[in-house]
Scaffold this active site. Structure first.
Site, PDB file in Angstrom:
ATOM      1  N   TYR A 159       0.862  -1.190   0.000  1.00  0.00           N
ATOM      2  CA  TYR A 159       0.000   0.000   0.000  1.00  0.00           C
ATOM      3  C   TYR A 159       0.892   1.231   0.000  1.00  0.00           C
ATOM      4  CZ  TYR A 159      -3.406   3.472   1.662  1.00  0.00           C
ATOM      5  OH  TYR A 159      -4.219   4.579   1.801  1.00  0.00           O
ATOM      6  N   ASP A 200       9.424   2.847  -0.214  1.00  0.00           N
ATOM      7  CA  ASP A 200       8.358   3.484   0.549  1.00  0.00           C
ATOM      8  C   ASP A 200       8.526   3.075   2.007  1.00  0.00           C
ATOM      9  OD1 ASP A 200       6.142   4.507   1.729  1.00  0.00           O
ATOM     10  OD2 ASP A 200       4.681   3.505   0.429  1.00  0.00           O
ATOM     11  N   LYS A 204       4.442   8.616   9.126  1.00  0.00           N
ATOM     12  CA  LYS A 204       4.196   7.966  10.421  1.00  0.00           C
ATOM     13  C   LYS A 204       5.184   8.408  11.504  1.00  0.00           C
ATOM     14  CE  LYS A 204       1.168   4.571   8.476  1.00  0.00           C
ATOM     15  NZ  LYS A 204       1.205   3.941   7.178  1.00  0.00           N
TER      16      LYS A 204
HETATM   17  C1  LIG Z   1       0.533   4.453   5.823  1.00  0.00           C
HETATM   18  C2  LIG Z   1       1.257   4.253   4.555  1.00  0.00           C
HETATM   19  C3  LIG Z   1       1.135   5.146   3.467  1.00  0.00           C
HETATM   20  C4  LIG Z   1       0.127   6.257   3.457  1.00  0.00           C
HETATM   21  O1  LIG Z   1       0.362   7.199   4.426  1.00  0.00           O
HETATM   22  P1  LIG Z   1      -0.846   8.189   4.869  1.00  0.00           P
HETATM   23  O2  LIG Z   1      -0.184   9.124   5.817  1.00  0.00           O
HETATM   24  O3  LIG Z   1      -1.887   7.313   5.484  1.00  0.00           O
HETATM   25  O4  LIG Z   1      -1.328   8.859   3.641  1.00  0.00           O
HETATM   26  C5  LIG Z   1       1.957   4.962   2.382  1.00  0.00           C
HETATM   27  N1  LIG Z   1       2.832   3.961   2.332  1.00  0.00           N
HETATM   28  C6  LIG Z   1       2.975   3.066   3.344  1.00  0.00           C
HETATM   29  C7  LIG Z   1       3.993   1.981   3.235  1.00  0.00           C
HETATM   30  C8  LIG Z   1       2.177   3.175   4.472  1.00  0.00           C
HETATM   31  O5  LIG Z   1       2.289   2.270   5.452  1.00  0.00           O
END
Ligand SMILES: *Cc1c(COP(=O)(O)O)cnc(C)c1O
Length: 428
Positions: A143, A238, A266
């Site tokens: 994701y 990512d 995060k």
């Molecule tokens: C949480 C997450 C996102 C999206 O981040 P948001 O702050 O919710 O938009 C993108 N990539 C990864 C790997 C994630 O865990």
């Protein structure tokens, strides 16, 4: 006693679609009533009934130093007193950028944004602008936020591009996104052999955390780097979830890999809306106002979010922080495994740094299809059993879990004891 969670959920559903502002919070895949959280402190959250839970969600990762850490709260208070937002540059932005670059050496320059979605969307636009190519590769089960070209599921054949996985996304927007299988090195090689010169970037979760926790093989990690390098494609790690979560230098420090671009979120906001993307200076030079790739944000580099992030980054650099976090997380997953084995429940678990995966399966899954074969009913039972005993996990079998510095060895023992009771009930 009236259940305030239920009352609030009903009230919320009248005014907020599904009653929530992010779908997983609705408990759709586990059933039952979502807990409306009133406050959080350290390793605990309290719902609107006043029930306390030991929290292994940690706001989906950010709460690595524990909820409402007094030093973070003080930094936020101080910043807020000086004004909430200026829409102009501040010194704090430079300081946090320098700190991130120091901890993650592949990041020579970076931009601050407000969400992980923005970070990945911008990194992909940048990779396309830099290479002058349109096609991108992502992996099934990873994701990367909810931007249009990433809400995509695999096409029917190897070189068929993806179809939208969400209504409202035109097929035209996903036709440049190729979805491959995580950990399938042969498929990646074959794809690059055929169309490597058309690929702008590969975006990957370096430890997948959005299909539960799935580790990449050494082989897959090396292939990602060597194939992108050979074909002039940009490798995007990512690390929105893994950054400062699996290790101080992120997943890339554990892999010994230097990606071209990295996205983070995060943990770097310490609970406030803050994210970033950065990497090679020659690539970052393509962004406006220096280059032709447009990217902007009214609240980007928000001073209060930056203050929370800076203090969090300071705390996680303290002596022994990751050693302790890793040991606590291992204590948890080993305790669960022993308890499940004793009860005869098909279960296994894995962890990296402060992040863990629980699988109702006889092996640790290697990709999305593998994970989808696990016993999600087993998870549901476990989830509700633990919740009744005051322990909260993410309400889906497809989510990783998170430990914080506030989770003491004694608290982890209590969680394991609760799991013993739940597993014992599942066996019968
Ligand atoms: C949480 C997450 C996102 C999206 O981040 P948001 O702050 O919710 O938009 C993108 N990539 C990864 C790997 C994630 O865990």
């Amino acid at each position: 006693m009236t259940d305030r969670n239920e009352t609030l959920f009903n009230r919320a559903k009248a005014i907020i679609p599904g009653g929530v502002n992010s779908p997983v919070r609705a408990f759709g895949s586990v059933g039952g009533v979502p807990r409306f959280i009133k406050k959080a402190q350290g390793a605990y959250v309290w719902d609107e009934n006043g029930t306390r839970y030991t929290d292994y969600v940690g706001s989906w990762g950010p709460a690595i130093v524990g909820h409402a850490h007094p030093e973070v709260i003080e930094a936020v208070r101080e910043a807020a007193l000086g004004g909430l937002s200026f829409g102009a540059p501040t010194e704090g932005e430079i300081v946090i950028a320098e700190k991130i670059a120091e901890l993650v050496p592949s990041v020579e320059q970076l931009r601050l944004v407000s969400s992980g979605t923005e970070a990945t969307m911008s990194a992909i636009r940048l990779a396309r602008g830099f290479t002058g190519r349109d096609k991108i590769i992502k992996f099934e089960g990873c994701y990367h936020g909810h931007s249009d070209s990433l809400l995509v599921k695999a096409g029917s054949g190897l070189l068929t591009f993806g179809n939208p996985s969400s209504a409202g996304v035109p097929a035209d927007f996903t036709k440049h996104t190729l979805v491959l299988e995580y950990n399938n090195t042969a498929q990646l090689e074959e794809t690059f052999a055929k169309i490597g010169g058309e690929i702008a970037c590969v975006i990957v979760e370096p430890f997948a955390g959005n299909m539960n926790l799935v580790r990449p093989s050494e082989n897959f990690v090396r292939a990602l780097r060597s194939l992108t390098e050979k074909h002039g494609a940009v490798l995007i790690y990512d690390e929105v979830m893994t950054g400062f979560r699996v290790a101080l230098g992120g997943a890339q420090s554990l892999h010994g890999i230097t990606p071209d671009l990295t996205t983070m979120g995060k943990v770097i906001g310490g609970g406030m809306p803050l994210a970033a993307f950065g990497g090679r200076k020659d690539i970052m030079a393509c962004i406006s106002p220096l280059g032709g790739v447009y990217q902007a944000g009214t609240l980007s580099g928000n001073p209060v979010a930056v203050a929370a992030g800076l203090k969090t980054l300071e705390i996680i650099r303290r002596e022994g922080f990751y050693e302790n976090l890793t040991a606590r997380t291992e204590q948890l997953v080993k305790g669960f495994q022993t308890a499940a084995a004793k009860a005869g429940v098909a279960f296994t678990a894995d962890s990296v740094g402060g992040m863990f995966g629980l699988y109702f399966a006889d092996h640790v899954p290697q990709n999305y299809a593998d994970m989808a074969r696990s016993n999600t009913d087993g998870f549901k039972h476990f989830f509700h059993g633990m919740l009744e005993r005051g322990v909260a996990f993410g309400p889906s079998a497809y989510e990783a879990g998170f430990v914080s510095a506030a989770h003491t060895p004694e608290l982890i023992d209590d969680t394991v004891a609760a799991a013993e009771a739940v597993f014992a009930g599942m066996a019968g």
